[in-house]
Write an enzyme that holds these catalytic residues in place. Structure first.
Site, short mmCIF file in Angstrom:
data_model
loop_
_atom_site.label_atom_id
_atom_site.label_comp_id
_atom_site.label_asym_id
_atom_site.label_seq_id
_atom_site.Cartn_x
_atom_site.Cartn_y
_atom_site.Cartn_z
N GLY A 46 21.42 54.50 51.45
CA GLY A 46 22.71 53.99 51.01
C GLY A 46 23.91 54.89 51.22
N ASP A 102 25.44 57.02 47.29
CA ASP A 102 26.34 55.86 47.36
C ASP A 102 26.85 55.44 45.99
OD1 ASP A 102 23.82 54.98 46.53
OD2 ASP A 102 23.67 53.33 47.96
N ASP A 105 23.99 54.16 39.14
CA ASP A 105 23.89 52.94 38.34
C ASP A 105 23.22 53.30 37.02
OD1 ASP A 105 23.78 50.14 37.84
OD2 ASP A 105 21.84 49.96 38.78
N LYS A 134 28.92 53.34 38.44
CA LYS A 134 28.80 52.12 37.64
C LYS A 134 28.47 52.57 36.22
CE LYS A 134 26.66 48.47 39.91
NZ LYS A 134 25.46 47.65 40.28
N PHE A 155 27.01 43.52 41.63
CA PHE A 155 26.21 44.00 42.75
C PHE A 155 27.08 44.02 44.00
CE2 PHE A 155 23.18 43.58 46.24
CZ PHE A 155 22.30 44.61 45.93
N ARG A 168 24.56 46.98 55.39
CA ARG A 168 24.93 48.40 55.28
C ARG A 168 26.02 48.77 56.29
NH1 ARG A 168 21.00 50.96 52.08
NH2 ARG A 168 18.88 50.23 52.33
P1 5GP Z 1 19.91 54.00 39.76
O1 5GP Z 1 18.69 54.81 40.02
O2 5GP Z 1 21.14 54.83 39.38
O3 5GP Z 1 19.67 52.89 38.78
O4 5GP Z 1 20.25 53.24 41.11
C1 5GP Z 1 20.69 53.93 42.22
C2 5GP Z 1 20.42 53.15 43.48
O5 5GP Z 1 20.39 51.74 43.25
C3 5GP Z 1 21.54 53.35 44.47
O6 5GP Z 1 21.29 54.46 45.28
C4 5GP Z 1 21.54 52.06 45.25
O7 5GP Z 1 20.61 52.15 46.31
C5 5GP Z 1 21.05 51.04 44.28
N1 5GP Z 1 22.18 50.29 43.68
C6 5GP Z 1 22.71 50.42 42.44
N2 5GP Z 1 23.73 49.57 42.25
C7 5GP Z 1 23.86 48.89 43.42
C8 5GP Z 1 24.77 47.88 43.87
O8 5GP Z 1 25.68 47.40 43.19
N3 5GP Z 1 24.58 47.45 45.17
C9 5GP Z 1 23.60 47.92 45.98
N4 5GP Z 1 23.54 47.43 47.21
N5 5GP Z 1 22.75 48.88 45.59
C10 5GP Z 1 22.88 49.36 44.33
#
Ligand code: 5GP
Length: 178
Positions: A46, A102, A105, A134, A155, A168
């Site tokens: 990402g 990227d 979340d 986020k 998303f 991407r």
């Molecule tokens: P976390 O581990 O913080 O929950 O998620 C991180 C990963 O989830 C990011 O590197 C990304 O790949 C994916 N991700 C989180 N939010 C989004 C989003 O809104 N769109 C997309 N395409 N990927 C996301």
């Protein structure tokens, strides 16, 4: 794949993205001693577009490293589990490390990765730069040192971020209207 590109709405255009990333690079340049090398770690896949854009404007000598992790799979929500595909990193003894991702979340991926780097790579300092924060989705205590944009709980795709492996390559950030 349920969603189609014709339902994609533009959230952030390319001009806004690239000028904010340049601003963020200036902020990073001002926070480091630019005579000292910086190890820039790209979290594939990402972060690829953000990483390449950001690296162009960094003034210190930069070493490029890549890791590959995922927590989303093909869904629009975190699976709650981390899939590590490549975490082969050398020792960064005495070096400054900047992890480039990227989006943060829930924070699961970066919580895991930063702890992994701190306990295995002997870096002098480990910081985090993200394109998107986020904040409302956070479950782990991860605070980016550098963040380009805040995003609410939608998303998003494009500029490295995917839906089912696609989109991407878009040069803007979009979202699917419900
Ligand atoms: P976390 O581990 O913080 O929950 O998620 C991180 C990963 O989830 C990011 O590197 C990304 O790949 C994916 N991700 C989180 N939010 C989004 C989003 O809104 N769109 C997309 N395409 N990927 C996301």
């Amino acid at each position: 794949m349920e969603k189609d590109i014709k339902d994609l709405k533009i959230l952030i255009d390319n001009k806004t993205l690239t000028s904010r990333i340049k601003e963020l690079a200036d902020e990073i340049n001002s926070k480091y001693d630019i005579s000292k090398p910086l190890v820039l770690i790209c979290v594939l896949r990402g972060a690829v577009m953000f990483y390449a854009e950001l690296a162009k404007y960094l003034k210190m000598p930069v070493k490029m490293e890549f890791v590959s992790l995922s927590s989303y799979g093909n869904s629009q929500q975190s699976s709650g589990k981390i899939k590590t595909m490549n975490l082969n990193l050398p020792s960064f003894k005495g070096e400054n490390v900047l992890v480039v991702e990227d989006i943060v979340d829930t924070g699961l991926t970066l919580d895991f990765l930063i702890k992994f780097i701190k306990s295995n790579c002997e870096a002098q300092d480990v910081k985090l730069a993200v394109l998107f924060d986020k904040k409302c989705a956070r479950k782990y205590d991860v605070k980016p040192d550098f963040s380009a944009f805040d995003v609410d709980n939608k998303f998003i795709v494009g500029f490295g971020l995917d839906y089912c492996g696609f989109y991407r390559n878009l040069d803007y950030i979009g979202y699917f209207e419900a």
